[in-house]
Write an enzyme that holds these catalytic residues in place. Structure first.
Site, PDB file in Angstrom:
ATOM      1  N   ARG A 131       6.327  -1.670   4.305  1.00 38.76           N
ATOM      2  CA  ARG A 131       5.922  -0.184   3.197  1.00 38.76           C
ATOM      3  C   ARG A 131       5.822  -0.449   2.208  1.00 38.76           C
ATOM      4  O   ARG A 131       6.896  -1.605   1.479  1.00 38.76           O
ATOM      5  CB  ARG A 131       7.113   0.790   3.971  1.00 38.76           C
ATOM      6  CG  ARG A 131       7.162   0.849   4.663  1.00 38.76           C
ATOM      7  CD  ARG A 131       5.612   2.264   5.346  1.00 38.76           C
ATOM      8  NE  ARG A 131       5.831   2.864   6.514  1.00 38.76           N
ATOM      9  CZ  ARG A 131       5.229   2.401   7.474  1.00 38.76           C
ATOM     10  NH1 ARG A 131       4.489   1.598   7.612  1.00 38.76           N
ATOM     11  NH2 ARG A 131       5.425   3.631   8.862  1.00 38.76           N
ATOM     12  N   GLU A 139       0.170   5.618  -2.175  1.00 34.60           N
ATOM     13  CA  GLU A 139      -0.939   4.946  -0.913  1.00 34.60           C
ATOM     14  C   GLU A 139      -1.862   6.583  -0.028  1.00 34.60           C
ATOM     15  O   GLU A 139      -1.373   7.109  -0.230  1.00 34.60           O
ATOM     16  CB  GLU A 139      -0.196   4.733   0.825  1.00 34.60           C
ATOM     17  CG  GLU A 139      -1.379   4.266   1.389  1.00 34.60           C
ATOM     18  CD  GLU A 139       0.004   3.669   2.616  1.00 34.60           C
ATOM     19  OE1 GLU A 139       0.134   2.118   2.494  1.00 34.60           O
ATOM     20  OE2 GLU A 139      -0.449   4.205   4.057  1.00 34.60           O
ATOM     21  N   HIS A 169      -4.364   0.383   5.171  1.00 36.38           N
ATOM     22  CA  HIS A 169      -2.894   0.260   5.816  1.00 36.38           C
ATOM     23  C   HIS A 169      -4.210   0.206   7.724  1.00 36.38           C
ATOM     24  O   HIS A 169      -4.170   1.330   8.614  1.00 36.38           O
ATOM     25  CB  HIS A 169      -2.468   2.032   6.303  1.00 36.38           C
ATOM     26  CG  HIS A 169      -1.376   1.436   7.221  1.00 36.38           C
ATOM     27  ND1 HIS A 169      -0.309   2.883   5.902  1.00 36.38           N
ATOM     28  CD2 HIS A 169      -1.250   1.641   7.868  1.00 36.38           C
ATOM     29  CE1 HIS A 169       0.489   2.356   6.886  1.00 36.38           C
ATOM     30  NE2 HIS A 169       0.534   1.689   7.597  1.00 36.38           N
TER      31      HIS A 169
END
Length: 337
Positions: free
Chosen positions: A248, A276, A295
């Site tokens: 993360r 993000e 991602h």
């Protein structure tokens, strides 16, 4: 066909994921052990159209896009006894009301760990060969490098530091074993014997950062890990070192990382960032020493079937009177993602 004792189940997720999670053969297998309508996929628990099915549901099969299971949802599902999550973390999904009801929770997080570990292994191998830098150089010069320019490249004896013996971290350590890496591990919950069993040398965080050529982050996103790599920590990584983050973005100070990358002192593979996605004008998109991906390390495409298969296997366990193989307990959430 399901038997008279088969539990009544309901899907609750974004419907776009359903065909990949449960392709026809797997859906048929699921319907052998549960009474479920594949055409009903709940996105809004307050929708009157789903009220009858929710009132009879004994099992919720959840996934990405499922709303939080709060007290109102649970009140509308009085027979619910099991939640099977066809995705990773359940932190945003479950709350105190669910635990108080004694509802069991299972997650496919272990299945989701494998593609993340595979992605990370690939990036470690490529970083050790400086594949990303050499690609940029080759594009620019249209010539092969001289021998002295590649003398420091290669993966024999390359020091890899793994931060976090999470499910992903453990799978990565397993995948690293056949290679000639020197592997170290930082995890405050793992003792020296446990680290040795995982094939890693236990080190404190500062020592790991100071001695690693490649640092790979696999710690959970919890308050204790927020900004665990701050400006001082990043400065400890040796010049030319690599940071790989598939966990993360919150684990790393974004401003400090950006400064290190803009200076060219460090390199990075970032599958996650904070925020993000990054703003369209962020310089990290264009830096030659940064490899950004959107991602994608976790399950996607045909890998989602592995998550669905985990759910079906859990249902088969329940039908046979066995406990879930991948149960998540309330106490787990204090130290997992």
């Amino acid at each position: 066909m399901p038997s008279a004792q088969s539990p009544r189940a309901v899907f609750a997720m974004d419907p776009v994921h359903l065909p990949l999670l449960f392709p026809p053969p797997l859906m048929d297998r699921l319907r052998q052990v549960a009474e479920i309508d594949p055409g009903l996929v709940v996105r809004d628990f307050a929708d009157p159209a789903v009220t009858p099915a929710l009132a009879e549901a004994e099992v919720l099969i959840t996934g990405w896009g499922c709303p939080h299971l709060d007290a109102d949802v649970l009140a509308a599902a009085p027979r619910l006894r099991t939640v099977l999550h066809a995705a990773g973390s359940v932190r945003a999904l479950v709350g105190e009301a669910l635990w108080q009801r004694g509802i069991r929770v299972s997650s496919a997080v272990a299945a989701n760990a494998l593609p993340v570990a595979e992605y990370t292994l690939a990036m470690i191998l490529l970083a050790g060969k400086d594949a990303f830098g050499q690609r940029e150089r080759y594009r620019r010069t249209r010539s092969h490098p001289a021998s002295d320019e590649t003398a420091a490249l290669g993966n024999v004896g390359r020091r890899v530091g793994v931060i976090g013996a999470s499910r992903v971290g453990r799978r990565l350590l397993e995948l690293l074993r056949p290679f000639d890496f020197a592997v170290s591990l930082y995890d405050p919950y793992v003792d020296p014997a446990g680290a040795a069993a995982l094939g890693a040398e236990p080190l404190g965080l500062e020592d790991l950062l100071r001695t690693s050529d490649i640092v790979s982050l696999h710690a959970p996103d919890i308050p204790e890990t927020y900004r665990m790599l701050d400006r001082a920590g990043l400065a400890l990584i040796r010049d030319g070192g690599w940071l790989i983050n598939t966990s993360r973005g919150a684990l790393v100070d974004p401003d400090a990382l950006a400064d290190e990358l803009r200076s060219g002192r460090l390199n990075a593979v970032l599958d996650v960032t904070e925020p993000e996605p990054l703003p369209a004008g962020d310089p990290l998109y264009d830096l030659p020493n940064v490899f950004l991906t959107p991602h994608i390390a976790g399950s996607l495409g045909n890998e989602l079937e592995r998550l669905g298969r985990t759910v079906v296997e859990e249902l088969e366990h329940l039908a046979a009177g066995r406990p879930p193989a991948h149960e998540v307990r309330r106490t787990d959430l204090a130290r997992v993602a």
